[in-house]
Design an enzyme around this catalytic site. Structure first.
Site, PDB file in Angstrom:
ATOM      1  N   ASP A  11      39.819  45.681  48.491  1.00  0.00           N
ATOM      2  CA  ASP A  11      39.072  44.602  49.142  1.00  0.00           C
ATOM      3  C   ASP A  11      39.889  43.340  48.918  1.00  0.00           C
ATOM      4  OD1 ASP A  11      37.390  42.492  49.761  1.00  0.00           O
ATOM      5  OD2 ASP A  11      35.633  43.354  48.773  1.00  0.00           O
ATOM      6  N   TYR A 233      32.275  41.362  36.415  1.00  0.00           N
ATOM      7  CA  TYR A 233      32.010  41.846  37.754  1.00  0.00           C
ATOM      8  C   TYR A 233      32.872  41.127  38.786  1.00  0.00           C
ATOM      9  CZ  TYR A 233      29.828  43.027  42.089  1.00  0.00           C
ATOM     10  OH  TYR A 233      29.610  43.462  43.362  1.00  0.00           O
ATOM     11  N   LYS A 236      32.418  45.886  43.291  1.00  0.00           N
ATOM     12  CA  LYS A 236      32.479  47.210  42.680  1.00  0.00           C
ATOM     13  C   LYS A 236      33.583  48.023  43.279  1.00  0.00           C
ATOM     14  CE  LYS A 236      29.236  49.480  39.859  1.00  0.00           C
ATOM     15  NZ  LYS A 236      28.142  48.929  39.094  1.00  0.00           N
TER      16      LYS A 236
END
Ligand code: 13P
Ligand code: 13P
Ligand code: MG
Ligand code: MG
Ligand code: MG
Length: 370
Positions: A11, A233, A236
């Site tokens: 990503d 985080y 994910k």
């Protein structure tokens, strides 16, 4: 002679938010990989997306963990990130967690699934690409394909696969692995992989006596855990997998059958929620509602004798998966009505790497002894 199939994804910016990959990134990746194909570094390639994850599918002769191939993927993501920055895409470079490439892309943010195989006379494979979930989301479907006779008739009726398979399972917390035999150790296997946030199937191998050499994987899953690299985080670890089919392996339809059940996976909304995974055609690999629900696409390929990728075929673009989609949408409504309550929201242990601890920290001093 062996060829290697590498699926490497990252990503590197969403359009908008975490929705999907901007076509300019796909165009850039196509341009760079076409150049590498011309130069002979790779045999063939295909660039696609699943949600906000840019997917590079490549064949070559350089084996797994090749510095050259990983470097090519890294450079491609880096260059496409420049475009993502120009366009102001959300989270440009999100999954590129290290500054400098040092020989292997594993542990740097992108997800990697690779297998080096001796081509069979006909080599049908499926690449699976998921968004808004984590590597353990593959545990249930991969188990069903290679170990569940109620899914895969061939385990019962095909003498070439009746002996079962070997599963390599990684403990991604302790950084250990174990190989378990199916069907002999089926219950041990399930004891582990049912805990899908920790124990993740990495490879499936044939057993001795199978037509395929026992050290050549028949399935491989990306198992990179982003929070372990970043310590917090950062989105994910939306996973990918490669599965070989037919001739002593699950038939194509046995490889797809597990996805007729939209099982619950984690990774939806802020990586912090459970929800059903919907098998979709590429055009619907565009998570929107509550940033989801989680998606999976299945691309079918024949690899020809020269290592060329003949495909893709958009395998979930079929009415036979309509009911799974409908069911998934029902479950979506049901789960959403829990709002911020578990088990829609993930349990506390798994919220450790999200923004929740910051909130709990603020409340710490308000507690008094009972
Ligand atoms: P065909 O008869 O269409 O080749 O299919 C064979 C098969 O066994 C499919 O699972
Ligand atoms: P991605 O992992 O696909 O970037 O999604 C992150 C997220 O938390 C969306 O709500
Ligand atoms: Mg994202
Ligand atoms: Mg994603
Ligand atoms: Mg994600």
């Amino acid at each position: 002679e062996k060829i290697t199939i590498s699926v490497i994804k990252a990503d590197i910016g969403g359009w908008p938010g975490h929705h999907k990959v901007h076509p300019a990134l796909i165009e850039k990746a196509n341009e760079l990989l076409a150049k590498s194909k011309e130069e002979g570094t790779i045999i063939d390639f295909h660039v696609t997306y699943c949600g906000d994850d840019l997917q590079l599918i490549m064949t070559h002769k350089k084996g797994v963990d090749s510095e050259e191939i990983h470097g090519l993927a890294w450079d491609t993501f880096k260059e496409a990130t420049e475009i993502a920055k120009e366009l102001g895409l959300y989270g440009a470079g999100q999954d590129l967690l290290k500054d400098a490439f040092s020989g292997n892309i594993r542990g740097m943010g992108p997800g990697v699934a690779e297998m080096e195989i001796t081509l069979r006379r006909s080599e049908p494979i499926v690449t699976f690409h998921m968004d808004k979930t984590e590597p353990g989301a593959f545990n249930l479907p991969i188990f069903r394909m290679f170990a569940d006779p109620f899914n895969t008739a061939g385990l019962v009726i095909d003498p070439h696969m009746h002996m079962g398979f070997r599963f390599e399972v990684w403990d991604i917390m302790e950084h250990k692995r174990v190989i378990l035999n199916s069907p002999e150790e089926l219950y041990d296997l399930l004891a582990l992989i049912g805990a899908k946030s920790r124990y993740v199937i990495k490879h499936v191998f044939p057993k001795e006596g199978h037509a395929i050499p026992s050290d050549e994987p028949v399935a491989v899953i990306s198992t990179e855990k982003l929070f372990e690299i970043a310590g917090e985080y950062v989105g994910k670890d939306d996973p990918v997998a490669i599965v070989r089919a037919q001739s002593g392996l699950p038939a194509l339809g046995e490889v797809l059958e597990p996805f007729a059940f939209p099982h619950l996976v984690s990774g939806w909304m802020r990586g912090s929620h459970n929800g059903p995974i919907i098998p979709v055609p590429l055009k619907y690999a565009t998570p929107s509602r509550f940033d989801g629900p989680p998606r999976v696409i299945a691309l079918g390929w024949q690899i020809n004798k020269n290592g060329r990728l003949i495909g893709p075929v958009d395998l979930f673009d079929d009415v036979a998966f309509d009911d799974a989609r409908r069911k998934a949408l029902e479950i979506t409504d049901y789960m959403r009505r829990h709002g911020p309550f578990e088990p829609h929201r993930l349990p506390l242990e798994e919220m450790e790497y999200t923004t929740l601890p910051g909130i709990l920290e603020k409340l710490k001093d308000r507690f008094e002894e009972l």
